[in-house]
Structures are given as structure tokens and as C-alpha cells.
Write a protein that holds these residues in place. Structure first.
Motif, short mmCIF file in Angstrom:
data_model
loop_
_atom_site.label_atom_id
_atom_site.label_comp_id
_atom_site.label_asym_id
_atom_site.label_seq_id
_atom_site.Cartn_x
_atom_site.Cartn_y
_atom_site.Cartn_z
N ASP A 1 -15.07 -0.04 1.52
CA ASP A 1 -14.89 0.35 0.13
C ASP A 1 -14.18 -0.73 -0.70
O ASP A 1 -14.25 -0.69 -1.93
CB ASP A 1 -14.10 1.66 0.04
CG ASP A 1 -14.87 2.84 0.60
OD1 ASP A 1 -16.11 2.82 0.51
OD2 ASP A 1 -14.24 3.77 1.13
N SER A 2 -13.49 -1.65 -0.05
CA SER A 2 -12.74 -2.65 -0.80
C SER A 2 -13.01 -4.08 -0.35
O SER A 2 -12.43 -5.02 -0.90
CB SER A 2 -11.23 -2.36 -0.70
OG SER A 2 -10.83 -2.23 0.65
N HIS B 1 0.84 -1.19 0.00
CA HIS B 1 0.00 0.00 0.00
C HIS B 1 0.88 1.25 0.00
O HIS B 1 2.01 1.24 0.48
CB HIS B 1 -0.89 -0.01 1.25
CG HIS B 1 -1.87 1.11 1.31
ND1 HIS B 1 -1.65 2.25 2.06
CD2 HIS B 1 -3.10 1.26 0.74
CE1 HIS B 1 -2.69 3.05 1.93
NE2 HIS B 1 -3.58 2.48 1.15
N GLN C 1 -7.64 -2.72 6.99
CA GLN C 1 -7.67 -2.64 5.52
C GLN C 1 -8.51 -3.77 4.93
O GLN C 1 -9.22 -3.57 3.94
CB GLN C 1 -6.25 -2.70 4.97
CG GLN C 1 -5.42 -1.44 5.24
CD GLN C 1 -3.98 -1.61 4.82
OE1 GLN C 1 -3.36 -2.64 5.08
NE2 GLN C 1 -3.43 -0.58 4.18
N GLU D 1 -5.11 2.35 -3.23
CA GLU D 1 -5.83 1.11 -3.51
C GLU D 1 -5.46 0.02 -2.51
O GLU D 1 -4.34 -0.02 -1.98
CB GLU D 1 -5.50 0.63 -4.93
CG GLU D 1 -6.21 -0.65 -5.34
CD GLU D 1 -5.69 -1.19 -6.66
OE1 GLU D 1 -6.08 -2.32 -7.03
OE2 GLU D 1 -4.88 -0.50 -7.31
N SER D 2 -6.38 -0.88 -2.25
CA SER D 2 -6.12 -2.00 -1.35
C SER D 2 -5.01 -2.89 -1.91
O SER D 2 -5.08 -3.32 -3.07
CB SER D 2 -7.39 -2.84 -1.18
OG SER D 2 -7.09 -4.15 -0.73
N ALA E 1 -6.49 -6.41 -2.83
CA ALA E 1 -7.27 -6.38 -4.07
C ALA E 1 -6.34 -6.32 -5.28
O ALA E 1 -6.55 -7.02 -6.28
CB ALA E 1 -8.23 -5.20 -4.06
N HIS E 2 -5.31 -5.50 -5.20
CA HIS E 2 -4.35 -5.37 -6.29
C HIS E 2 -3.60 -6.68 -6.50
O HIS E 2 -3.38 -7.11 -7.65
CB HIS E 2 -3.36 -4.24 -5.98
CG HIS E 2 -2.41 -3.94 -7.09
ND1 HIS E 2 -2.62 -2.93 -8.01
CD2 HIS E 2 -1.23 -4.54 -7.45
CE1 HIS E 2 -1.62 -2.91 -8.87
NE2 HIS E 2 -0.76 -3.88 -8.55
N THR F 1 0.53 0.50 -4.50
CA THR F 1 -0.85 0.66 -4.95
C THR F 1 -1.44 2.03 -4.65
O THR F 1 -2.61 2.26 -4.94
CB THR F 1 -1.74 -0.41 -4.30
OG1 THR F 1 -1.81 -0.19 -2.88
CG2 THR F 1 -1.19 -1.80 -4.56
#
Length: 258
Positions: free
Chosen positions: A137-138, A69, A132, A106-107, A110-111, A103
Motif C-alpha cells: 500500500d505504500s 509510526h 513496512q 501512514e508510512s 513516506a511521511h 504518522t
């Protein structure tokens, strides 16, 4: 530097005490280094995950990407040589560089999942916190349901947990992880200052178990005997509060502002 070859370094699932001592020295030296621009050099957990995941993937000759992150001033290929390049100087493959992806907001999980689904030959290592993981949101993007063992790569996730968390907190987190397609292996790093060799041995053995499980999942998928979506292994690292990646990130931003 330990004068070893790939043959002796990876002769057994459990590294020798001498090799573990070399890993501990390399881990501590990376944290004490001058480069404060990258979390892989400033966060104890990130640096430990990098060292041990690199050992496990080097043993299996897997291509590895480390996802974190936030931002980094270094180029993706500008993070120096891998720990195993330094600890195994006679490696027939020669020195290899660390490959990272940062990222931003962005998480990282997720990435990492997207990266693994795009390349069947990659192992993607990432580190994140429980906050996280459950972020609204993710959260939906943290499901491993789309990660298919027969045609995708693999994610090796490390999740920070407080060393003094309660059993209830651990059970609740495990329910959330399983709902998203993960099952945890827990390793305690609270004793790494008092007994570093034992702590590193515990982490090395857990990584061996994790990669063995991944290999079995892929073998079962290839044999078409998986009857449901797999539970992918995830490493929960219990550690002191200063290991919390969020704390490390705040300290790094403060140092940069000064």
C-alpha cells in the motif's frame, strides 16, 4: 553530565570514549524513564537513532524532525530536550527541544520524504522495518526519486534488520533499496550490551559517513555534475528481535491496555 563544550564534543569525527559513555547512559536512562507513551522513549532503536542523529545534526547545526509510526500522547514539542542539550551543557545555542511527528497508520518513510521535500533546510530522521518498507500500500511512496538534492531537505532513514539475518536476505533487501533510490550502510548493534562504547562508536562513525555523503550529493547537485538520480544513504541496523519496532509497539499497546 559530561563537562564539555561544543568545541571539544565535536573536535573529531569520532567522539571520545567519555562522550560515547555519556551517550550510552543517556540512551539507557531514556528507555528506563517513566514516559511509556512515545516510541522515541520505549524503542531501543528509536532512542538510539534519536541520540546519534542528534549528535550528527548538532555538529552541523541542522534543524531536525523525528518521524515515527503510530500515535503519541505528547505534544510535538513536548518530548523534552535533545540529548546534546543534556550532554553539552555549555552549548552556545542553549537547550533545544526534540521535534517529532507521529504518522498514525501512514508510512513513516513516506511521511519523512514529503516533509523533506517541503523544507530545504530540514533533516528528517525516521525508523521503520523491512515489512513496512515493502508494504504494497505504500511501497511506491518510498521512492526517493522525487527528492532533489539541490532544492529539498534530506531524510536520514534507519531500517531494522534481524541480527541473525542471512546474506541472501541482506542482498535481496539491498536490491529493493537501490530500486527505490537508497544505498545502505550497515551497523551491528548485537554487541551493545557486551561492548557499548564500540557499538556507539560504530554508529557515530556511520552517521558521519552518511552526512558526509549527503553533503557531497548536495555539492555535486549545486555544481550540476550529477548525471543521474542519486542513491541516498540509509542505515540498516542489525539488532536483536526485541529491538524490532513492531515488537516494541505491541508491548507498548499491551502496557497501555493494562
Amino acid at each position: 553530565m559530561i563537562d564539555v563544550t561544543t568545541w571539544t564534543a565535536h573536535a573529531t569525527r569520532e567522539p571520545s570514549d567519555g562522550f560515547l559513555a555519556g551517550m550510552d547512559s543517556r540512551w539507557r536512562e531514556s528507555l528506563a524513564g517513566p514516559d511509556a507513551s512515545c516510541v522515541w522513549y520505549t524503542s531501543p532503536l528509536h532512542a538510539l537513532a534519536l541520540a546519534h542523529a542528534d549528535r550528527a545534526t548538532h555538529r552541523r547545526r541542522l534543524r531536525t524532525v523525528f518521524v515515527a509510526h503510530g500515535h503519541c500522547e505528547l505534544e510535538p514539542q513536548g518530548h523534552g530536550f535533545t540529548p546534546m542539550s543534556e550532554l553539552i551543557p555549555h552549548d552556545q545555542y542553549g537547550p533545544e527541544t526534540i521535534t517529532t511527528e507521529h504518522t498514525g497508520g501512514e508510512s513513516p518513510l513516506a511521511h519523512a520524504l514529503v516533509t523533506a521535500m517541503a523544507d530545504p533546510n530540514v533533516a528528517v530522521v525516521t525508523v521503520f522495518t523491512e515489512e513496512q518498507f515493502i508494504d504494497v500500500d505504500s511501497y511506491d511512496a518510498h521512492s526517493s526519486s522525487n527528492l532533489q538534492p539541490e532544492r529539498h531537505g534530506v531524510v536520514i532513514p534507519f531500517l531494522y534488520a534481524s541480527a541473525d539475518e542471512s546474506d541472501d536476505d541482506a542482498f535481496e533487501r539491498e536490491d529493493l533499496l537501490r530500486a527505490n533510490g537508497f544505498a545502505s550502510y550497515t551497523v551491528d548493534m548485537a554487541t551493545i550490551e557486551k561492548d557499548p562504547i564500540s557499538a556507539h562508536r560504530d554508529m557515530a562513525v556511520v552517521l558521519e559517513d552518511v552526512f558526509d555523503e549527503v553533503s557531497q550529493l548536495k555539492a555535486d547537485a549545486a555544481a550540476r555534475i550529477l548525471t543521474q538520480d542519486p542513491l541516498w544513504p540509509l542505515i540498516v541496523v542489525r539488532a536483536p528481535s526485541e529491538w524490532n519496532p513492531a515488537v516494541t509497539a505491541s508491548a507498548r499497546r499491551g502496557a497501555a491496555a493494562a
